[in-house]
Design a protein around this motif. Structure first.
Motif, mmCIF file in Angstrom:
data_model
loop_
_atom_site.group_PDB
_atom_site.id
_atom_site.type_symbol
_atom_site.label_atom_id
_atom_site.label_comp_id
_atom_site.label_asym_id
_atom_site.label_seq_id
_atom_site.Cartn_x
_atom_site.Cartn_y
_atom_site.Cartn_z
ATOM 1 N N LYS A 95 0.944 -1.165 0.086
ATOM 2 C CA LYS A 95 -0.043 0.134 -0.094
ATOM 3 C C LYS A 95 0.880 1.350 0.128
ATOM 4 O O LYS A 95 0.474 2.217 -0.630
ATOM 5 N N GLN A 96 1.940 1.341 0.682
ATOM 6 C CA GLN A 96 2.863 2.353 0.594
ATOM 7 C C GLN A 96 3.434 2.545 -0.474
ATOM 8 O O GLN A 96 3.521 3.835 -1.074
ATOM 9 N N ALA A 97 3.667 1.465 -1.629
ATOM 10 C CA ALA A 97 3.871 1.823 -2.776
ATOM 11 C C ALA A 97 3.118 2.125 -3.792
ATOM 12 O O ALA A 97 3.439 2.242 -5.014
ATOM 13 N N GLY A 98 1.845 2.199 -3.450
ATOM 14 C CA GLY A 98 0.707 2.353 -4.205
ATOM 15 C C GLY A 98 0.376 1.508 -5.195
ATOM 16 O O GLY A 98 -0.383 1.512 -6.008
ATOM 17 N N LEU A 99 0.585 0.132 -4.999
ATOM 18 C CA LEU A 99 0.125 -0.911 -5.529
ATOM 19 C C LEU A 99 -0.876 -1.738 -4.815
ATOM 20 O O LEU A 99 -1.554 -1.377 -4.000
ATOM 21 N N LYS A 100 -1.595 -2.802 -5.718
ATOM 22 C CA LYS A 100 -2.957 -3.414 -5.526
ATOM 23 C C LYS A 100 -2.456 -4.686 -4.936
ATOM 24 O O LYS A 100 -1.161 -5.125 -5.117
ATOM 25 N N PHE A 101 -3.344 -5.323 -4.120
ATOM 26 C CA PHE A 101 -2.845 -7.124 -3.542
ATOM 27 C C PHE A 101 -4.247 -7.712 -3.657
ATOM 28 O O PHE A 101 -5.482 -6.998 -3.508
ATOM 29 N N ALA A 102 -4.073 -9.085 -3.806
ATOM 30 C CA ALA A 102 -5.359 -10.052 -3.618
ATOM 31 C C ALA A 102 -4.759 -11.172 -3.079
ATOM 32 O O ALA A 102 -3.535 -11.298 -2.836
ATOM 33 N N ILE A 103 -5.625 -12.009 -2.535
ATOM 34 C CA ILE A 103 -5.223 -13.186 -1.874
ATOM 35 C C ILE A 103 -5.514 -14.368 -2.802
ATOM 36 O O ILE A 103 -6.359 -14.512 -3.623
ATOM 37 N N CYS A 104 -4.576 -15.461 -2.726
ATOM 38 C CA CYS A 104 -4.796 -16.884 -3.428
ATOM 39 C C CYS A 104 -5.011 -17.782 -2.154
ATOM 40 O O CYS A 104 -3.984 -17.892 -1.663
ATOM 41 N N TYR A 105 -6.117 -18.165 -1.818
ATOM 42 C CA TYR A 105 -6.356 -19.173 -0.981
ATOM 43 C C TYR A 105 -6.033 -20.415 -0.953
ATOM 44 O O TYR A 105 -6.606 -20.854 -2.086
ATOM 45 N N GLU A 106 -5.430 -21.146 -0.089
ATOM 46 C CA GLU A 106 -5.294 -22.499 -0.429
ATOM 47 C C GLU A 106 -6.162 -23.284 0.457
ATOM 48 O O GLU A 106 -6.113 -23.459 1.727
ATOM 49 N N ASP A 107 -7.207 -23.820 -0.067
ATOM 50 C CA ASP A 107 -8.295 -24.384 0.663
ATOM 51 C C ASP A 107 -7.956 -25.965 1.051
ATOM 52 O O ASP A 107 -8.628 -26.654 1.819
ATOM 53 N N GLN A 108 -6.604 -26.399 0.718
ATOM 54 C CA GLN A 108 -6.259 -27.588 1.047
ATOM 55 C C GLN A 108 -5.645 -27.379 2.499
ATOM 56 O O GLN A 108 -5.629 -28.496 3.084
ATOM 57 N N THR A 109 -5.688 -26.168 3.023
ATOM 58 C CA THR A 109 -5.507 -25.937 4.501
ATOM 59 C C THR A 109 -6.364 -27.042 5.229
ATOM 60 O O THR A 109 -5.949 -27.508 6.448
ATOM 61 N N VAL A 110 -7.491 -26.634 5.052
ATOM 62 C CA VAL A 110 -8.665 -27.449 5.776
ATOM 63 C C VAL A 110 -8.409 -28.742 5.667
ATOM 64 O O VAL A 110 -8.643 -29.647 6.791
ATOM 65 N N LYS A 111 -8.209 -29.349 4.509
ATOM 66 C CA LYS A 111 -7.904 -30.928 4.481
ATOM 67 C C LYS A 111 -6.798 -31.244 5.262
ATOM 68 O O LYS A 111 -6.829 -32.034 5.856
ATOM 69 N N HIS A 112 -5.634 -30.433 5.250
ATOM 70 C CA HIS A 112 -4.730 -30.994 6.145
ATOM 71 C C HIS A 112 -4.994 -30.702 7.533
ATOM 72 O O HIS A 112 -4.556 -31.793 8.413
ATOM 73 N N MET A 113 -5.670 -29.648 7.942
ATOM 74 C CA MET A 113 -6.161 -29.695 9.321
ATOM 75 C C MET A 113 -6.863 -30.911 9.947
ATOM 76 O O MET A 113 -6.922 -31.508 10.859
ATOM 77 N N ILE A 114 -7.904 -31.294 8.882
ATOM 78 C CA ILE A 114 -8.665 -32.482 9.211
ATOM 79 C C ILE A 114 -7.721 -33.771 9.335
ATOM 80 O O ILE A 114 -7.981 -34.532 10.257
ATOM 81 N N GLU A 115 -7.094 -33.920 8.244
ATOM 82 C CA GLU A 115 -5.979 -35.280 8.415
ATOM 83 C C GLU A 115 -5.273 -35.171 9.652
ATOM 84 O O GLU A 115 -4.601 -36.458 10.217
ATOM 85 N N ASN A 116 -4.810 -33.931 10.232
ATOM 86 C CA ASN A 116 -3.936 -33.900 11.228
ATOM 87 C C ASN A 116 -4.799 -33.836 12.755
ATOM 88 O O ASN A 116 -4.083 -33.652 13.795
ATOM 89 N N ARG A 117 -5.807 -34.154 12.487
ATOM 90 C CA ARG A 117 -7.073 -34.067 13.771
ATOM 91 C C ARG A 117 -6.977 -32.713 14.446
ATOM 92 O O ARG A 117 -7.127 -33.009 15.712
ATOM 93 N N VAL A 118 -6.743 -31.684 13.919
ATOM 94 C CA VAL A 118 -6.809 -30.357 14.700
ATOM 95 C C VAL A 118 -8.163 -29.645 14.343
ATOM 96 O O VAL A 118 -8.592 -28.561 14.995
ATOM 97 N N LEU A 119 -8.866 -30.324 13.475
ATOM 98 C CA LEU A 119 -10.272 -29.825 13.074
ATOM 99 C C LEU A 119 -11.127 -31.113 12.577
ATOM 100 O O LEU A 119 -10.628 -31.969 12.008
ATOM 101 N N LYS A 120 -12.278 -31.036 13.124
ATOM 102 C CA LYS A 120 -13.231 -32.025 12.809
ATOM 103 C C LYS A 120 -13.993 -31.731 11.364
ATOM 104 O O LYS A 120 -14.210 -30.726 10.812
#
Length: 427
Positions: free
Chosen positions: A150-175
């Motif tokens: 923002k200081q540079a006057g540029l734009k930004f967007a997010i690329c969300y990795e929804d595999q995070t939810v899969k990994h959390m479930i596989e590692n039993r930190v999320l049901k």
């Protein structure tokens, strides 16, 4: 970090006929960049260019350990060769050395390099907000990066990795039954903090959210997760995965698969097929310098494949194809994915070559071409080196901060006059 955070998925090609909609093209680009005045199509060429950014690097000097993305559990950056380079999980080596994504000097250097090359914005690879693996660290680093963007006057967007939810479930930190609630929590955070930001990339007033895949949630779940948001995003997925989940559009990526070397004719066909969908479907164009991953050497798994850089020709040609397409945006993959060898930031073996290619591209065919020169690209790296060299001299650091402020304002000659008063080795 216990393992790789990126899961590649096989790409496929489908297409339809191209036709031009110049007026719509102009309006969409104006909306994306947040411009207030109407300009001609010639004024806004090249298209807005975003670069995909990985905020996941940790270094021992800053974070106390060498992070997984430098080591991949196999390489040891503590070992330094006769050439001064540390052992690293990459075929490339950063010009500024192995760095930490939580180092403000690094973030400043990277964003200034983007600005001076003419890049319009950053797509940040993002894993959510939870304390699992390095997700929370990446989130912290992303928040810091956004401030510099923002200081540079540029734009930004997010690329969300929804595999995070899969990994959390596989590692039993999320049901499993809590997966959608987790997604809603993540979307709510984005809605409250970034989607409404003037610097966030939007099309027709809606924030653009890329999803690498999607790899977990189905069509109904995505719809449920967006319900109730103040600023519901437009979802963009990979070409062969976007439609089944009801995504609003798609984005391209280097089309590697099956460990094969992908010839130019093959990746050009992939891009042609992707861009042929643009008149009827919303597309984010893809540019890339090549692909040369380290996974097999790191003993993680077989290589995904490769795309030859051809001494910069691949980057030039993918940029040119993207500009000729009907896509409203171009995404360069990537700024700094060292594990996959898609890096355009300055590296030891080819210096500033790729940023100079981007800079020339951004200067071509536009009445509003950027005024920066190839030699200006050296200034952020010189600033970074001086900050490290003089970090224990407060008065010098204050002067270097003035130089940084001048660079953020695009005043390269004034910044250069400050930087040249301090001796430092070229890097």
């Amino acid at each position: 970090m216990t393992g790789p955070q990126k899961l590649k998925v096989k790409t496929e090609n489908r297409g339809s006929l191209i036709f031009c909609i110049p007026f719509v093209k102009v309006i969409v680009i104006l909306l994306v960049l947040g411009m207030n005045s109407v300009v001609s199509a010639e004024d806004i060429r090249p298209k807005p260019v975003l670069v995909h950014y990985m905020p996941w690097y940790a270094s021992k000097p800053v974070s106390g350990v060498w992070g997984w993305h430098w080591t991949m559990g196999h390489f040891d950056p503590g070992k330094v060769g006769s050439d001064g380079q540390r052992e690293v999980a990459s075929h490339d080596y950063p010009l500024i050395g192995l760095y930490d994504s939580n180092d403000p000097d690094v973030l400043e250097c990277h964003v200034l390099l983007m600005k001076l090359s003419g890049i319009n914005g950053v797509v940040i690879d993002w894993y959510g907000i939870d304390r699992f693996r390095d997700y929370a660290d990446n989130h912290r680093n992303t928040q810091h990066l956004v401030k510099y963007i923002k200081q540079a006057g540029l734009k930004f967007a997010i690329c969300y990795e929804d595999q995070t939810v899969k990994h959390m479930i596989e590692n039993r930190v999320l049901k499993r039954e809590d997966a959608v609630a987790q997604g809603k929590k993540v979307f709510k955070w984005l809605d409250d903090h970034w989607f409404q930001d003037d610097a966030y990339v939007k099309i027709a007033g809606q924030p653009v959210l890329l999803v690498f895949g999607p790899q977990y949630f189905n069509k109904g779940q995505w719809s449920e997760m967006k319900t109730g948001l103040s600023n519901p995003p437009l979802l963009y997925g990979l070409p062969h995965l976007a439609k089944p989940v009801g995504a609003d559009g798609m984005f391209g990526w280097p089309p590697v698969s099956d460990g094969q070397a992908v010839a130019p004719a093959i990746w050009k066909k992939y891009l042609h097929d992707l861009y042929s969908r643009a008149p009827n479907e919303s597309v984010v164009a893809a540019a890339f310098p090549g692909f040369h991953d380290i996974y097999q050497e790191a003993k993680l798994h077989k290589s995904y494949g490769s795309i030859a850089a051809r001494d910069g020709k691949t980057l030039k040609e993918t940029l040119e194809l993207a500009e000729k397409s009907q896509a409203a945006l171009i995404q360069i993959a990537t700024w700094n994915d060292y594990g996959e060898g898609t890096v355009i930031e300055p590296v030891r073996k080819r210096g500033y070559q790729y940023l100079e290619i981007v800079q020339k591209f951004m200067q071509s065919g536009s009445k509003n071409a950027i005024a920066f020169r190839a030699e200006d690209l050296r200034l952020p790296v010189k600033l970074y080196a001086l900050k490290k060299q003089y970090q224990n001299e407060p008065e010098t650091i204050l002067n270097l901060k003035k130089a940084a402020d001048l660079l953020f304002s695009g005043k390269c000659e004034a910044a250069r006059s400050i930087l040249e008063t301090y001796p430092a080795k070229d890097r």
